[in-house]
Design an enzyme around this catalytic site. Sequence first.
Site, short mmCIF file in Angstrom:
data_model
loop_
_atom_site.label_atom_id
_atom_site.label_comp_id
_atom_site.label_asym_id
_atom_site.label_seq_id
_atom_site.Cartn_x
_atom_site.Cartn_y
_atom_site.Cartn_z
N ASP A 198 -9.06 -4.47 26.65
CA ASP A 198 -8.54 -3.39 27.48
C ASP A 198 -7.80 -2.42 26.56
O ASP A 198 -6.90 -2.82 25.81
CB ASP A 198 -7.58 -3.93 28.54
CG ASP A 198 -7.16 -2.85 29.52
OD1 ASP A 198 -7.91 -2.58 30.46
OD2 ASP A 198 -6.07 -2.28 29.32
N HIS A 211 -8.87 14.19 30.20
CA HIS A 211 -10.01 13.26 30.29
C HIS A 211 -11.06 13.46 29.20
O HIS A 211 -11.64 12.48 28.74
CB HIS A 211 -10.64 13.34 31.68
CG HIS A 211 -9.79 12.70 32.73
ND1 HIS A 211 -9.76 11.34 32.95
CD2 HIS A 211 -8.92 13.24 33.62
CE1 HIS A 211 -8.92 11.06 33.93
NE2 HIS A 211 -8.40 12.18 34.36
N GLU A 241 -11.74 1.51 31.15
CA GLU A 241 -11.44 1.35 29.72
C GLU A 241 -11.55 -0.10 29.27
O GLU A 241 -11.07 -0.45 28.19
CB GLU A 241 -10.03 1.88 29.43
CG GLU A 241 -8.89 1.07 30.04
CD GLU A 241 -8.54 1.47 31.46
OE1 GLU A 241 -7.43 1.16 31.90
OE2 GLU A 241 -9.38 2.12 32.14
#
Length: 321
Positions: A198, A211, A241
């Site tokens: 992560d 973004h 992610e």
Amino acid sequence: MEQIGNFGASSYRVGDLQLFDGTNVETTARALAGCAIVRLARGAKIADSYRARLYIVLRGALEVEADISSGMNDGTVSKILPGESVGEQAVLDDTANLFAITASEESELLVIEAELVWRLIDESNGLARNLLRLLSFRIRAANAILRRRQKLGEFYRQMSLNDSLTGLYNRAWLNDMLPKMLATAQRSGAPLALVMIDLDHFKRFNDTHGHPAGDDALRAASGIVAAALRPSDFAVRYGGEELMVILPDTSEQLALLVAERLCWRLQEAVVFADMRLPLPHITGSFGVAALAAGEDEAALVARADAALYRAKQDGRNRVAL
């Protein structure tokens, strides 16, 4: 289609017709004398294709789109030039023509009814041989189209199994392949491990830098992970992610070393070297789990995810087993 005469009264000759090459010219000419010659305007379609008939182009050209009734038309178009024919398979099968036949320019066609074609086949070995050669050529061409469709289908299938942003495998691939890999490992007793990854504080990164920059960071992190793996390993975009690495034939301790190497490479990589303002390096939290006897994919993923959660709880940018 407009009938403009018959073959016997026209200036066309049997020698102009490829299908009758090698047959008795006089006998064939007498048999074809009463066959209609029709004119087809440019762009017009043969309207009576529900009948089994043979059409020979005398002047102009036809375009043939295959398999319109089966839904297999992929845009492939064959061109039929003077002396060439179309409709042989319909005659031999005694079925409706499965092709859309259009005149690409004003054309004149010789129309031979199915009954006459069969009578000529019975009377002429030459016609039978020509038909066999022609059908063999058409079968080869159809097989080539089929192979092309199969390759194209495989190409699109592979595209559907990869994440468009990162290029890694996606969840569809994972859902299909992970159970198979686990079943193989369980049967053979071979080790297998998962690494869940992560990217740390990724929402904050997106909120701060936008973004597009977040997408660049995710692409860069995915590339770093994929480049560090063996050819036998698999990298997956698990969602958002989150990434996953599948390590076949890998023990728990070796998987731990792989995860630590990935963690180090990620934090050391210069992801945004060309930005005017320096952005923070990307780091990740890693959870490692090795396959236990009798364990299914849901349990293995849950244990790797729990390890990932512990890595985040312990301060991120680290590996938990």
